[in-house]
Design a protein around this motif. Structure first.
Motif, mmCIF file in Angstrom:
data_model
loop_
_atom_site.group_PDB
_atom_site.id
_atom_site.type_symbol
_atom_site.label_atom_id
_atom_site.label_comp_id
_atom_site.label_asym_id
_atom_site.label_seq_id
_atom_site.Cartn_x
_atom_site.Cartn_y
_atom_site.Cartn_z
ATOM 1 N N ALA A 74 0.686 -1.141 -0.082
ATOM 2 C CA ALA A 74 -0.141 -0.016 0.269
ATOM 3 C C ALA A 74 0.835 1.281 -0.171
ATOM 4 O O ALA A 74 0.488 2.172 -0.303
ATOM 5 C CB ALA A 74 -1.053 -0.069 1.057
ATOM 6 N N HIS A 75 2.277 1.077 0.341
ATOM 7 C CA HIS A 75 3.040 2.445 0.254
ATOM 8 C C HIS A 75 3.459 2.685 -1.054
ATOM 9 O O HIS A 75 4.271 1.533 -1.522
ATOM 10 C CB HIS A 75 4.204 1.855 1.162
ATOM 11 N N ASN A 76 3.188 3.564 -1.616
ATOM 12 C CA ASN A 76 3.495 3.680 -3.212
ATOM 13 C C ASN A 76 5.128 4.413 -3.246
ATOM 14 O O ASN A 76 5.539 4.860 -2.157
ATOM 15 C CB ASN A 76 2.494 4.805 -3.776
ATOM 16 N N SER A 77 5.509 4.057 -4.305
ATOM 17 C CA SER A 77 6.775 4.397 -4.638
ATOM 18 C C SER A 77 7.218 4.536 -6.198
ATOM 19 O O SER A 77 6.398 4.147 -6.803
ATOM 20 C CB SER A 77 7.951 3.486 -3.829
ATOM 21 N N LEU A 78 8.174 5.491 -6.540
ATOM 22 C CA LEU A 78 8.661 5.487 -7.881
ATOM 23 C C LEU A 78 9.178 4.421 -8.609
ATOM 24 O O LEU A 78 10.070 3.886 -7.813
ATOM 25 C CB LEU A 78 9.421 6.907 -8.027
ATOM 26 N N THR A 79 8.845 4.024 -9.581
ATOM 27 C CA THR A 79 9.418 2.703 -10.091
ATOM 28 C C THR A 79 10.131 3.178 -11.287
ATOM 29 O O THR A 79 11.038 2.142 -11.955
ATOM 30 C CB THR A 79 8.283 1.514 -10.509
ATOM 31 N N GLY A 80 10.007 4.259 -11.989
ATOM 32 C CA GLY A 80 10.716 4.639 -13.029
ATOM 33 C C GLY A 80 10.351 5.837 -13.959
ATOM 34 O O GLY A 80 9.471 6.449 -13.193
ATOM 35 N N SER A 81 11.267 6.230 -14.591
ATOM 36 C CA SER A 81 10.813 7.806 -15.240
ATOM 37 C C SER A 81 11.377 7.774 -16.524
ATOM 38 O O SER A 81 12.252 6.902 -17.079
ATOM 39 C CB SER A 81 11.400 8.709 -14.464
ATOM 40 N N ASP A 82 10.963 8.493 -17.376
ATOM 41 C CA ASP A 82 11.420 8.730 -18.624
ATOM 42 C C ASP A 82 11.392 10.294 -18.922
ATOM 43 O O ASP A 82 10.333 10.900 -18.931
ATOM 44 C CB ASP A 82 10.474 8.105 -19.749
ATOM 45 N N PRO A 83 12.526 11.043 -19.010
ATOM 46 C CA PRO A 83 14.097 10.657 -19.045
ATOM 47 C C PRO A 83 14.079 9.792 -17.708
ATOM 48 O O PRO A 83 13.662 10.332 -16.343
ATOM 49 C CB PRO A 83 14.890 11.591 -19.207
ATOM 50 N N ALA A 84 15.215 8.910 -17.685
ATOM 51 C CA ALA A 84 15.538 8.343 -16.228
ATOM 52 C C ALA A 84 16.190 9.048 -15.361
ATOM 53 O O ALA A 84 17.094 10.170 -15.904
ATOM 54 C CB ALA A 84 16.316 7.035 -16.663
ATOM 55 N N ASP A 85 16.185 9.029 -14.122
ATOM 56 C CA ASP A 85 16.932 9.620 -13.263
ATOM 57 C C ASP A 85 18.566 9.354 -13.503
ATOM 58 O O ASP A 85 19.096 8.484 -13.822
ATOM 59 C CB ASP A 85 16.942 8.989 -11.884
ATOM 60 N N GLY A 86 19.330 10.698 -13.675
ATOM 61 C CA GLY A 86 20.498 10.757 -13.790
ATOM 62 C C GLY A 86 20.876 10.850 -15.308
ATOM 63 O O GLY A 86 22.063 10.626 -15.823
ATOM 64 N N ALA A 87 19.787 10.618 -16.389
ATOM 65 C CA ALA A 87 19.969 10.702 -17.704
ATOM 66 C C ALA A 87 20.546 11.965 -18.287
ATOM 67 O O ALA A 87 20.479 13.129 -17.537
ATOM 68 C CB ALA A 87 18.781 10.373 -18.511
ATOM 69 N N ARG A 88 21.606 11.738 -19.387
ATOM 70 C CA ARG A 88 21.863 12.934 -20.081
ATOM 71 C C ARG A 88 21.241 12.888 -21.717
ATOM 72 O O ARG A 88 21.376 11.877 -22.183
ATOM 73 C CB ARG A 88 23.365 13.175 -20.345
ATOM 74 N N VAL A 89 20.364 13.922 -21.530
ATOM 75 C CA VAL A 89 19.427 13.577 -23.077
ATOM 76 C C VAL A 89 19.843 14.948 -23.838
ATOM 77 O O VAL A 89 19.833 16.022 -23.402
ATOM 78 C CB VAL A 89 17.925 13.649 -22.819
ATOM 79 N N ASP A 97 -2.120 3.784 1.857
ATOM 80 C CA ASP A 97 -1.941 3.813 3.312
ATOM 81 C C ASP A 97 -1.866 4.983 4.038
ATOM 82 O O ASP A 97 -1.522 4.927 5.392
ATOM 83 C CB ASP A 97 -0.910 2.721 3.881
ATOM 84 N N GLY A 98 -1.828 6.339 3.534
ATOM 85 C CA GLY A 98 -1.644 7.447 4.093
ATOM 86 C C GLY A 98 -0.192 8.048 4.433
ATOM 87 O O GLY A 98 -0.233 9.281 4.654
ATOM 88 N N HIS A 99 0.833 7.549 3.813
ATOM 89 C CA HIS A 99 1.993 7.815 4.200
ATOM 90 C C HIS A 99 2.448 8.643 3.222
ATOM 91 O O HIS A 99 2.068 8.520 1.884
ATOM 92 C CB HIS A 99 3.196 6.692 4.267
ATOM 93 N N PRO A 100 2.980 9.942 3.352
ATOM 94 C CA PRO A 100 3.559 10.714 2.192
ATOM 95 C C PRO A 100 4.681 10.135 1.407
ATOM 96 O O PRO A 100 5.481 9.746 2.160
ATOM 97 C CB PRO A 100 3.732 12.270 2.866
ATOM 98 N N VAL A 101 4.662 10.391 0.171
ATOM 99 C CA VAL A 101 5.946 9.981 -0.385
ATOM 100 C C VAL A 101 6.560 11.083 -1.325
ATOM 101 O O VAL A 101 5.550 11.677 -2.222
ATOM 102 C CB VAL A 101 5.474 8.861 -1.489
ATOM 103 N N LYS A 102 7.399 11.482 -1.232
ATOM 104 C CA LYS A 102 8.207 12.600 -2.105
ATOM 105 C C LYS A 102 9.583 12.137 -2.352
ATOM 106 O O LYS A 102 10.260 11.355 -1.884
ATOM 107 C CB LYS A 102 7.939 13.929 -1.268
ATOM 108 N N GLY A 103 9.742 12.745 -3.659
ATOM 109 C CA GLY A 103 11.244 12.573 -4.111
ATOM 110 C C GLY A 103 11.360 13.473 -5.556
ATOM 111 O O GLY A 103 10.634 14.240 -5.624
ATOM 112 N N GLU A 104 12.526 12.960 -6.012
ATOM 113 C CA GLU A 104 12.607 13.644 -7.374
ATOM 114 C C GLU A 104 13.529 12.961 -8.354
ATOM 115 O O GLU A 104 14.266 11.924 -7.985
ATOM 116 C CB GLU A 104 13.469 15.172 -6.942
ATOM 117 N N VAL A 105 13.557 13.169 -9.566
ATOM 118 C CA VAL A 105 14.052 12.673 -10.736
ATOM 119 C C VAL A 105 14.731 14.035 -11.363
ATOM 120 O O VAL A 105 14.436 15.001 -11.591
ATOM 121 C CB VAL A 105 13.016 12.085 -11.643
#
Length: 191
Positions: free
Chosen positions: A18-33, A99-107
């Motif tokens: 129930a605890h959500n999280s980031l599984t991927g991104s486009d562009p990927a984290d750390g990518a050079r485009v 589940d009510g927990h805050p999720v924060k982050g960055e790419v």
């Protein structure tokens, strides 16, 4: 008995799902485009609620780089990208899990080339590049290989429509198989 034990071991993992999280991104984290994407896509473990989700995109010198409102499709969020000059871009996200927990982050990704000085005149310079597709000059298409049509920017470059469940199933299968092997060994040594 082995099946019951395997199922009981899987049950405690349910609240963690129930605890959500980031599984991927486009562009990927750390990518050079080199070519700016038309949109930035974030993929999460679970469905994302638009009412409790905040996405920010900033570029060099902390200049906002979101080109419009985010679009939510299940566990994916697509944000139109308005590139500026070359440099580091940071996509921040903040959401609430079921589940009510805050999720924060960055790419973070780096755009190695900036935008043209005047994106309002796309028809004046079709020849500087050697035969690129020209559905929209000034906004580069993502290199996903998927054909897109006019309409809302909905992530269509992926084949799965929901939460990726297969990693959990593989782990569960390995746990059950391991427990079965341990139980068989114990029975064999008792005999």
């Amino acid at each position: 008995m082995g099946v019951a034990l395997g199922v009981s071991l899987l049950l405690p993992a349910t609240p963690a799902a129930a605890h959500n999280s980031l599984t991927g991104s486009d562009p990927a984290d750390g990518a050079r485009v080199a070519a700016a994407p038309a949109r930035i896509e974030l993929r999460f473990l679970s469905r994302v609620d638009p009412a409790t989700t905040k996405i920010t995109v900033v570029g060099p010198d902390n200049v906002p780089a979101a080109g419009g409102a985010p679009r939510f499709v299940g566990s994916r969020v697509a944000v139109p990208f308005k590139p500026g000059k070359a440099g580091l871009y940071i996509v921040g996200y903040q959401l609430s899990s079921s589940d009510g927990h805050p999720v924060k982050g960055e790419v973070r990704f780096t755009l190695t080339t900036g935008t043209p000085a005047d994106p309002a005149s796309p028809s004046l310079s079709p020849s500087p590049s050697s035969a690129p597709p020209s559905p929209s000059v000034g906004t580069a298409l993502p290199s996903t290989g998927a054909a897109t049509t006019a309409g809302p920017a909905v992530p269509a470059a992926r084949s799965d429509d929901g939460t990726p469940v297969w990693p959990w199933l593989v782990v569960a299968g390995l746990v059950v198989a391991g427990l079965g092997a341990v139980l068989l060994r114990r029975r064999a040594t008792r005999s």
